[in-house]
Design a protein around this motif. Structure first.
Motif, PDB file in Angstrom:
ATOM      1  N   SER A 212     -38.035 -25.326 -32.090  1.00  0.00           N
ATOM      2  CA  SER A 212     -37.131 -24.922 -31.019  1.00  0.00           C
ATOM      3  C   SER A 212     -36.112 -23.906 -31.535  1.00  0.00           C
ATOM      4  O   SER A 212     -35.450 -24.120 -32.549  1.00  0.00           O
ATOM      5  CB  SER A 212     -36.401 -26.148 -30.459  1.00  0.00           C
ATOM      6  OG  SER A 212     -35.498 -25.771 -29.443  1.00  0.00           O
ATOM      7  N   GLY A 213     -36.013 -22.784 -30.839  1.00  0.00           N
ATOM      8  CA  GLY A 213     -35.071 -21.753 -31.239  1.00  0.00           C
ATOM      9  C   GLY A 213     -35.631 -20.734 -32.201  1.00  0.00           C
ATOM     10  O   GLY A 213     -34.993 -19.707 -32.453  1.00  0.00           O
ATOM     11  N   ASN A 214     -36.805 -20.996 -32.762  1.00  0.00           N
ATOM     12  CA  ASN A 214     -37.434 -20.046 -33.683  1.00  0.00           C
ATOM     13  C   ASN A 214     -38.242 -18.998 -32.916  1.00  0.00           C
ATOM     14  O   ASN A 214     -38.749 -19.264 -31.825  1.00  0.00           O
ATOM     15  CB  ASN A 214     -38.360 -20.757 -34.664  1.00  0.00           C
ATOM     16  CG  ASN A 214     -37.599 -21.555 -35.702  1.00  0.00           C
ATOM     17  OD1 ASN A 214     -36.414 -21.326 -35.926  1.00  0.00           O
ATOM     18  ND2 ASN A 214     -38.271 -22.494 -36.331  1.00  0.00           N
ATOM     19  N   THR A 215     -38.370 -17.830 -33.507  1.00  0.00           N
ATOM     20  CA  THR A 215     -39.206 -16.801 -32.896  1.00  0.00           C
ATOM     21  C   THR A 215     -40.679 -17.176 -33.039  1.00  0.00           C
ATOM     22  O   THR A 215     -41.055 -18.017 -33.866  1.00  0.00           O
ATOM     23  CB  THR A 215     -38.981 -15.436 -33.567  1.00  0.00           C
ATOM     24  OG1 THR A 215     -39.412 -15.516 -34.930  1.00  0.00           O
ATOM     25  CG2 THR A 215     -37.517 -15.025 -33.491  1.00  0.00           C
ATOM     26  N   ALA A 216     -41.501 -16.520 -32.242  1.00  0.00           N
ATOM     27  CA  ALA A 216     -42.945 -16.728 -32.340  1.00  0.00           C
ATOM     28  C   ALA A 216     -43.452 -16.319 -33.710  1.00  0.00           C
ATOM     29  O   ALA A 216     -44.368 -16.949 -34.258  1.00  0.00           O
ATOM     30  CB  ALA A 216     -43.660 -15.951 -31.248  1.00  0.00           C
ATOM     31  N   VAL A 217     -42.876 -15.261 -34.286  1.00  0.00           N
ATOM     32  CA  VAL A 217     -43.294 -14.813 -35.621  1.00  0.00           C
ATOM     33  C   VAL A 217     -43.059 -15.907 -36.655  1.00  0.00           C
ATOM     34  O   VAL A 217     -43.933 -16.212 -37.480  1.00  0.00           O
ATOM     35  CB  VAL A 217     -42.552 -13.519 -36.027  1.00  0.00           C
ATOM     36  CG1 VAL A 217     -42.820 -13.190 -37.492  1.00  0.00           C
ATOM     37  CG2 VAL A 217     -42.988 -12.357 -35.142  1.00  0.00           C
ATOM     38  N   MET A 218     -41.889 -16.524 -36.599  1.00  0.00           N
ATOM     39  CA  MET A 218     -41.566 -17.586 -37.563  1.00  0.00           C
ATOM     40  C   MET A 218     -42.474 -18.805 -37.361  1.00  0.00           C
ATOM     41  O   MET A 218     -42.992 -19.377 -38.325  1.00  0.00           O
ATOM     42  CB  MET A 218     -40.102 -17.984 -37.431  1.00  0.00           C
ATOM     43  CG  MET A 218     -39.120 -16.894 -37.830  1.00  0.00           C
ATOM     44  SD  MET A 218     -37.389 -17.357 -37.525  1.00  0.00           S
ATOM     45  CE  MET A 218     -37.227 -18.761 -38.645  1.00  0.00           C
ATOM     46  N   TYR A 219     -42.646 -19.197 -36.117  1.00  0.00           N
ATOM     47  CA  TYR A 219     -43.480 -20.360 -35.804  1.00  0.00           C
ATOM     48  C   TYR A 219     -44.930 -20.155 -36.252  1.00  0.00           C
ATOM     49  O   TYR A 219     -45.511 -20.998 -36.954  1.00  0.00           O
ATOM     50  CB  TYR A 219     -43.411 -20.629 -34.302  1.00  0.00           C
ATOM     51  CG  TYR A 219     -44.584 -21.352 -33.707  1.00  0.00           C
ATOM     52  CD1 TYR A 219     -44.961 -22.618 -34.159  1.00  0.00           C
ATOM     53  CD2 TYR A 219     -45.322 -20.777 -32.662  1.00  0.00           C
ATOM     54  CE1 TYR A 219     -46.050 -23.281 -33.590  1.00  0.00           C
ATOM     55  CE2 TYR A 219     -46.394 -21.433 -32.095  1.00  0.00           C
ATOM     56  CZ  TYR A 219     -46.760 -22.680 -32.569  1.00  0.00           C
ATOM     57  OH  TYR A 219     -47.841 -23.337 -32.010  1.00  0.00           O
ATOM     58  N   LYS A 220     -45.507 -19.020 -35.887  1.00  0.00           N
ATOM     59  CA  LYS A 220     -46.912 -18.805 -36.204  1.00  0.00           C
ATOM     60  C   LYS A 220     -47.132 -18.551 -37.691  1.00  0.00           C
ATOM     61  O   LYS A 220     -48.148 -18.964 -38.254  1.00  0.00           O
ATOM     62  CB  LYS A 220     -47.478 -17.679 -35.334  1.00  0.00           C
ATOM     63  CG  LYS A 220     -47.500 -18.085 -33.858  1.00  0.00           C
ATOM     64  CD  LYS A 220     -48.431 -17.250 -33.016  1.00  0.00           C
ATOM     65  CE  LYS A 220     -48.575 -17.879 -31.629  1.00  0.00           C
ATOM     66  NZ  LYS A 220     -49.552 -17.189 -30.774  1.00  0.00           N
ATOM     67  N   SER A 221     -46.161 -17.900 -38.341  1.00  0.00           N
ATOM     68  CA  SER A 221     -46.258 -17.714 -39.792  1.00  0.00           C
ATOM     69  C   SER A 221     -46.293 -19.062 -40.504  1.00  0.00           C
ATOM     70  O   SER A 221     -47.081 -19.285 -41.430  1.00  0.00           O
ATOM     71  CB  SER A 221     -45.077 -16.891 -40.302  1.00  0.00           C
ATOM     72  OG  SER A 221     -45.131 -15.567 -39.839  1.00  0.00           O
ATOM     73  N   SER A 222     -45.425 -19.965 -40.078  1.00  0.00           N
ATOM     74  CA  SER A 222     -45.345 -21.285 -40.705  1.00  0.00           C
ATOM     75  C   SER A 222     -46.645 -22.058 -40.525  1.00  0.00           C
ATOM     76  O   SER A 222     -47.142 -22.691 -41.479  1.00  0.00           O
ATOM     77  CB  SER A 222     -44.176 -22.072 -40.105  1.00  0.00           C
ATOM     78  OG  SER A 222     -44.090 -23.365 -40.659  1.00  0.00           O
ATOM     79  N   GLU A 223     -47.219 -21.997 -39.328  1.00  0.00           N
ATOM     80  CA  GLU A 223     -48.458 -22.738 -39.075  1.00  0.00           C
ATOM     81  C   GLU A 223     -49.646 -22.116 -39.809  1.00  0.00           C
ATOM     82  O   GLU A 223     -50.519 -22.830 -40.303  1.00  0.00           O
ATOM     83  CB  GLU A 223     -48.733 -22.811 -37.574  1.00  0.00           C
ATOM     84  CG  GLU A 223     -47.768 -23.702 -36.817  1.00  0.00           C
ATOM     85  CD  GLU A 223     -47.823 -25.162 -37.272  1.00  0.00           C
ATOM     86  OE1 GLU A 223     -48.906 -25.613 -37.715  1.00  0.00           O
ATOM     87  OE2 GLU A 223     -46.791 -25.840 -37.193  1.00  0.00           O
TER      88      GLU A 223
END
Length: 264
Positions: A212-223
């Motif tokens: 929550s609150g993270n950008t799509a770039v951060m979320y998808k990079s992490s996954e």
């Protein structure tokens, strides 16, 4: 780039039915994803005196125009005609074909660790029926009406992506779906994917409250990092640059066209 066809065309809406692997024999690329009635003059409108809507779309697709919130009012008709016309399908076909040629060219090891990541919206599934009804230049994104559409679970497949999906599986490459949809939409997303022909996958990753609150770039990079740390070698396809930027993007990335919206 070819101009959009200037004549009135009418295509019937194709019905996408999940079948057994025998559906691989169908010419998926010839199936239609929405009723099509393009009008003349689709490429003639201008954002201003110097920049045409076609040039605006090029800037969007090359990630030179970023952080935009809506299609320019002067280009709403142009974007609608592009998305509902033949050029969008041809552009998608070229991207999917290049992705397959790359995958086929690899010296794939038979260890079960080859994985291709597909985004969901405007990559695996198409929301064109929704946008055709609600417009292509909405000033403010209406999450309520869009989420109501998602929960119907009737989004058709983008035919070019479905064809790529089938071909990658035939090469022995596993598939993961990585989407910005929330966990509350897992069941309807699973059902929708299966109903249109995506009948098997290794993982379906949805965005939970942790991001929550993270950008799509951060979320998808992490996954993607989690997948690579699990031993997978990944390829990657999506319609947004946020699907393809950041870290752990894979050995090759492929960008599908989408001038309808921008996600950071």
């Amino acid at each position: 780039m070819k101009a959009l066809l200037p004549v009135l065309q009418l295509f019937i809406l194709a019905t996408f039915v999940a079948t057994t692997h025998g559906s691989f024999e169908l010419d998926i690329a010839d199936q239609i994803i929405h009723l099509l009635r393009p009008k003349p003059g689709a490429g003639g409108r201008h954002v201003d005196d110097n920049v045409s809507c076609l040039s605006w779309r090029l800037g969007v697709e090359t990630n030179n125009i970023i952080d935009w919130t809506t299609v320019p009012a002067a280009c709403e008709g142009y974007v609608g005609h592009y998305m509902l016309g033949q050029q969008y399908r041809k552009d998608s076909e070229v991207v999917a074909h290049e992705a397959y040629l790359y995958a086929e060219s690899q010296n794939l090891t038979d260890d079960g660790n080859n994985l291709w990541i597909f985004d969901v919206d405007e990559t695996s599934l198409s929301n064109l029926p929704y946008y055709a009804d609600h417009g292509f230049g909405v000033e403010v994104y209406n999450s309520t009406s869009f989420n109501a559409w998602v929960l119907e679970g009737v989004a058709p497949a983008l035919p070019e992506s479905l064809k790529l999906y089938k071909k990658l599986l035939a090469l022995g490459i596993k598939v993961a779906f990585l989407t910005g949809r929330g966990e509350a939409q897992r069941n309807v997303t699973e059902t929708n994917l299966k109903n249109v022909g995506y009948d098997t996958w290794e993982k379906l990753i949805l965005k939970d409250s942790f991001y929550s609150g993270n950008t799509a770039v951060m979320y998808k990079s992490s996954e993607r990092k989690n997948l690579e740390e699990s031993g997978y070698r990944i390829g990657n396809i999506g319609d947004q640059w946020s699907d393809l930027l950041g870290t752990n993007v894979g050995n090759r990335t492929f960008k599908l066209p989408d001038p309808m919206y921008y996600i950071s």
